[in-house]
Design a protein around this motif. Structure first.
Motif, PDB file in Angstrom:
ATOM      1  N   PHE A 174     -64.773 -36.627 -88.272  1.00 45.90           N
ATOM      2  CA  PHE A 174     -63.704 -37.095 -87.373  1.00 45.90           C
ATOM      3  C   PHE A 174     -63.670 -36.309 -86.062  1.00 45.90           C
ATOM      4  N   ARG A 175     -64.693 -35.486 -85.818  1.00 46.92           N
ATOM      5  CA  ARG A 175     -64.618 -34.467 -84.767  1.00 46.92           C
ATOM      6  C   ARG A 175     -64.260 -35.028 -83.405  1.00 46.92           C
ATOM      7  N   ASN A 176     -64.929 -36.097 -82.960  1.00 50.39           N
ATOM      8  CA  ASN A 176     -64.704 -36.615 -81.604  1.00 50.39           C
ATOM      9  C   ASN A 176     -63.991 -37.971 -81.572  1.00 50.39           C
ATOM     10  N   LEU A 177     -63.359 -38.339 -82.672  1.00 50.64           N
ATOM     11  CA  LEU A 177     -62.681 -39.641 -82.725  1.00 50.64           C
ATOM     12  C   LEU A 177     -61.302 -39.548 -82.087  1.00 50.64           C
ATOM     13  N   THR A 178     -61.294 -39.229 -80.814  1.00 52.76           N
ATOM     14  CA  THR A 178     -60.025 -38.959 -80.121  1.00 52.76           C
ATOM     15  C   THR A 178     -59.213 -40.224 -79.868  1.00 52.76           C
ATOM     16  N   ARG A 179     -59.864 -41.397 -79.893  1.00 51.56           N
ATOM     17  CA  ARG A 179     -59.156 -42.645 -79.581  1.00 51.56           C
ATOM     18  C   ARG A 179     -58.861 -43.470 -80.834  1.00 51.56           C
TER      19      ARG A 179
END
Length: 970
Positions: free
Chosen positions: A449-454
């Motif tokens: 989930f590291r870069n799933l900012t959106r």
């Protein structure tokens, strides 16, 4: 001196003339209406023409305007009225835009803002009208006015979704200046032929969607081919039978960029040659038609395509590789076809376009069977990938991380059984991730989930598999996203309710079910999500503790906290909720007497299997929206509410296993929609009220284990409840005969009248119970319906499989006479219990016809004669009891009876003999102990002689060989 004389009249006239001439050359702002230029009213004030003002007033007077949209239509300056635009130079009305400002046709605002009424011919006074838009209104099926064909200046006419009906007036063909015509989404429009279209030589946009063009046959092709300027054609849902295989001598549709023929369900074995001359097409929608067969190779000529929808078109075989030649393609849907094999070749075909621009790919509902290709990450521009409802298996390839533009990924309901790669966490643009309905074997960490900012929508889990997917994240981990939808089913998340869950404070829809969470539900988290939450499902965990009672959830529609260990008073949080499911917990106390006011919109209320007590409040009778009420297995006492109201929508009513007393209320008869009535295991007395015959939808009645008496009401056995599939009256004081009318219940497959005082004979017409004779579709109203039935010699509780039970239990009554031979016709019967009656005569000879019979109990009767040999053919039989009768003869053997070797099955039948009883039948061989000893002695003698013969044989053989050698040597 008079100041008027100080002004030189000549100079004044000269200056006025200069100003006037300058004003005529002022730049006039133009607004673009498609290709239609209409002068703006923003620079110079327009003067309304009085004739046109009166025409508009007359037009308004014939309209229905419930929201007052036209309230500005007063005064002299009509050019400033809402929706009206005038030419700045002439003051003539050139534009009327009365389109509904609310485009969502399902909203209440839309309905309130719909104009209606009649369209007055006064519009003919608007001789310079170029633009007319009445779309998204409700004219309730009136015809399109014929006089619209006289508005010769019209260039733009939009009447879409305005509820016009009848024949499209051919007079519209007189509008020679028309470049835009939209009559779509008027569901009652039709046209016998489209010849009038040929006169609209300037037409660029045409939408007749939803109009009935079924009688035009091939005419529609000739008609649109006469429109050389046409660039956009929409004929969706027009009941067109086919794309005719005709040749067009002069092909005029070279300017066509958009073609929509979707939803016509036309059958075409092939496409005509002229179709592939549409080489300028950018958008082609052919969905929901039937072009049975493989994909035509001629499609390769349509290389300009950017948007191609071939969903549900009956395509078969391999996914067409020719699509890989469409290098400009941005949107592709092949959903709902029957492709076989995998997608590797299809994927590789796009290598012809190294700079492919594909943004959306829909291969859902295609039945595709393969692993996802390792080259999945080649589509750098891909934003939406929909693969739901296929048979993909294995793992998600690591290359998924290369889809840097991906916003939605949908793998719902496949057979994915591998791992989820960490590279998924690189998709920084991802908004929606649906992995639900698969059998993942994986461990998810923070890296996933590291870069799933959106990320806003996350769904994973499988209703049929438990906890094979594990969330292995730190308790205090804070993810980079703020979810709106979170759905995790049957995955291991617990045991604690981690910070990563508590940090999700923008949730609208939550499902955390079967996650092994054994913690309290954080009150602060509930408070933070309370304002926007719509659905809350925390079922099938081990949540404990009490819940805050004073939280307000203004938008909460559905609450499911069932199958936990929550305690305290009932959490009645939302006045908006339609569903409250909190069964199988430890909640206690009474139901509030004003529950009808606290939750007035409730349709589903499950409070079963708790520790609730007190009386059931009368106010539940006033909850007219309530469809399902389950209060089973609590400690409610007193009388059942008597004030049920006409107009109630109640379908399912279960108050079984409580301490309710008194009579069954006659007012239950007003529940005309009631299908399931369960009052079992209480202390109800008296007779069954005849008013229940008004509940003509009744399909399941359970009044078992009460103190009811009297005869079975005639309405139960008659046509009043013809849909009845279960009748359970066991353990009461009912008496009288079982009526022949009971056989009229053709859907009945569970009949339990045991432990009563019924007398008389078993009806011979039981073979009319159609549901026990032949397979038929069965109705099930709720998975929460359960019944206790005596099957296989013990009481068992059935719920989810209740519709599979086929049982007749008439045990423990005073029934007499013979068992009717007709009962052998009930070939689907699984349980037959006639024990503890006064039956006599023989067991039906064709009992072996009941091939699905698992339980047969005829014990404690006066049956005589032999046990039919056909009984041995019951291969499903697992429980048999024929004890305490007067049966005689040899016990049949063979097949399933060999496994039923318990002698108690046949005990107390003095004249029975054979295995497994110790009583031998006449003619059987008997062996005494002496004979047995003699036989043992014979066996010992045989062994002795065997060994003697072996030794002698050895000696003879040895000396036979050795003796010969010695003699030769000597």
């Amino acid at each position: 001196m008079d100041t008027l004389h100080l002004i030189n009249p000549l100079k004044f006239s000269h200056r006025f003339l200069i100003l006037f001439l300058a004003s005529t050359y002022l730049p006039t702002a133009m607004i673009c209406l498609g290709d239609i230029g209409v002068r703006s009213t923003t620079t110079v004030k327009s003067l309304c023409i009085e004739e046109e003002r009166r025409a508009l007033v007359n037009f308004k007077q014939h309209l229905v305007d419930p929201s007052g949209r036209l309230s500005s239509w007063v005064g002299r300056e009509c050019c400033r009225w809402e929706g009206i635009s005038c030419d700045n130079g002439t003051g003539r009305v050139v534009k009327m835009n009365l389109r509904n400002p609310y485009p969502n046709s399902n909203s209440s605002s839309y309905e309130k803002s719909c104009l209606g009424g009649k369209i007055n011919h006064s519009l003919l006074s608007l001789k310079h009208l170029k633009f007319l838009d009445l779309s998204y209104n409700d004219f309730q099926g009136i015809p399109i006015p014929k006089f619209f064909g006289e508005l010769k200046s019209l260039q733009y006419l939009n009447l879409s979704l305005a509820s016009f009906g009848g024949e499209i007036p051919p007079s519209l063909g007189n509008l020679s200046s028309l470049s835009f015509l939209d009559l779509g989404l008027n569901f009652d429009l039709s046209s016998r032929n489209l010849n009038w279209l040929s006169r609209l030589s300037s037409l660029k946009y045409l939408d007749l969607g939803e109009a009935d063009l079924s009688t035009t046959r091939v005419n529609w092709v000739y008609a649109v081919n006469m429109l050389p300027s046409l660039s956009e054609l929409h004929l969706s849902s027009c009941q067109i039978e086919s794309i005719p295989l005709i040749s067009l001598q002069h092909f005029n549709l070279t300017s066509l960029f958009v073609l929509d023929l979707s939803n016509n369900y036309m059958f075409s074995s092939a496409l005509p040659s002229w179709f592939f001359n549409l080489t300028n097409l950018i958008t082609l929608h052919l969905s929901k038609n039937n072009f049975s067969g493989s994909f035509p190779n001629e499609f390769a000529s349509l290389k300009s395509l950017q948007d191609l929808d071939l969903s549900e078109t009956g395509l078969k075989g391999q996914i067409p590789k020719v699509i890989g030649n469409f290098c400009k393609l941005k949107f592709l849907s092949l959903s709902g076809n029957k492709f076989n094999g995998g997608i590797e070749e299809f994927w590789r075909s796009f290598s012809n376009c190294p700079n492919n621009t594909l943004e959306s790919l829909d291969l859902s509902y295609c039945g595709t069977q393969s692993q996802l290709p390792a080259s999945l990450g080649m589509f750098k521009s891909l934003q939406n990938l929909n693969l739901r409802y296929n048979n993909f298996w294995g793992s998600i390839p690591d290359s998924i991380g290369n889809l840097s533009s991906l916003k939605t990924l949908d793998l719902f309901d496949n057979n994915m059984n591998g791992s989820i790669p960490e590279s998924l966490g690189q998709l920084s643009q991802l908004v929606s991730l649906n992995l639900f309905g698969n059998s993942w074997e994986s461990i998810l960490t923070e890296a996933h989930f590291r870069n799933l900012t959106r990320l806003q929508d996350y769904q994973v889990g499988n209703p049929a598999q438990s906890k094979s997917l594990i969330f292995d994240v730190a308790y205090d981990w804070v993810p980079p996203f703020k979810l709106h939808t979170l759905r995790i089913l049957n995955c291991w998340v617990g045991p604690g309710f981690g910070v990563w869950l508590q940090s999700q404070t923008e949730l609208i829809d939550i499902t955390l079910s079967g996650n092994g969470i054994s913690d309290s539900i954080p009150r602060e988290w509930l408070l933070k999500i309370s304002s926007q939450l719509i659905q809350l499902d925390l079922s099938n965990n081990e949540f404990r503790g009490s819940l805050p009672l004073h939280l307000k959830f203004p938008n909460l529609n559905s609450i499911d906290l069932s199958h936990n260990q929550l305690e305290g008073s009932l959490p009645l949080w939302s006045t908006f909720a339609t569903s409250l499911i909190i069964e199988s917990n430890l909640f206690s106390g009474p139901i509030p007497s004003n529950i009808d006011q606290l939750m007035p919109n409730l349709q589903v209320l499950f409070l079963s299997e708790n520790n609730l007590n007190g009386t059931i409040p009368q106010s539940v009778c006033s909850m007219l929206n309530l469809r399902i009420l389950s209060l089973r297995s609590n400690q409610f006492s007193g009388e059942f509410p008597h004030a049920w109201s006409v107009g109630s929508n109640m379908v399912f009513l279960d108050v079984g296993q409580n301490n309710l007393s008194g009579n069954i209320p006659t007012s239950l008869g007003v529940l005309s929609s009631l299908a399931v009535l369960k009052l079992n295991n209480n202390k109800f007395g008296g007779e069954v009220p005849d008013s229940l015959q008004n509940c003509s939808s009744l399909a399941s009645i359970d009044l078992g284990n009460n103190r009811l008496y009297g005869e079975i009401p005639l309405w139960i056995e008659g046509s009043s409840v013809s849909m009845l599939y279960m009748l359970r009256l066991r353990s009461n004081y009912f008496s009288g005969h079982i009526s022949q009318q009971l056989c009229n219940l053709q859907y009945l497959h569970i009949l339990d009248l045991s432990r009563n005082n019924f007398s008389g004979t078993i009806p011979k017409c039981l073979n009319n119970l159609t549901s026990l004779v032949k397979d038929s579709k069965r109705v099930k109203y709720s998975n929460s319906e359960q019944a206790t039935l005596t099957l296989k010699g013990e009481e068992l509780v059935y719920n989810t499989t209740l519709d599979l039970v086929n049982s007749i239990d008439l045990s423990s009554n005073n029934l007499q006479g013979e068992i009717p031979e007709e009962i052998s016709s009930l070939i689907l019967l699984g349980t037959l219990n006639l024990s503890m009656n006064q039956l006599f005569g023989r067991i039906p000879s064709k009992i072996g016809n009941l091939r699905w019979l698992e339980t047969l109990d005829l014990s404690h009767n006066h049956l005589t004669g032999q046990i039919p040999q056909s009984l041995s053919s019951l291969t499903s039989l697992s429980h048999l009891n024929l004890s305490y009768n007067n049966l005689s003869g040899r016990i049949p053997s063979g097949n399933q009876l060999q496994t039923l070797n318990d002698s108690s099955i046949y005990m107390d039948n003095p004249s029975l003999c054979g295995v497994p009883l110790s009583i031998k039948c006449p003619g059987d061989k008997t062996f005494t102990i002496e004979g047995a000893n003699d036989r043992n002695e014979d066996r010992d003698n045989d062994k002795l002689w065997f060994y003697v013969s072996v030794v002698l044989g050895f000696i003879v053989g040895f000396w036979g060989v050795c003796g010969t050698l010695i003699l030769k040597t000597s």
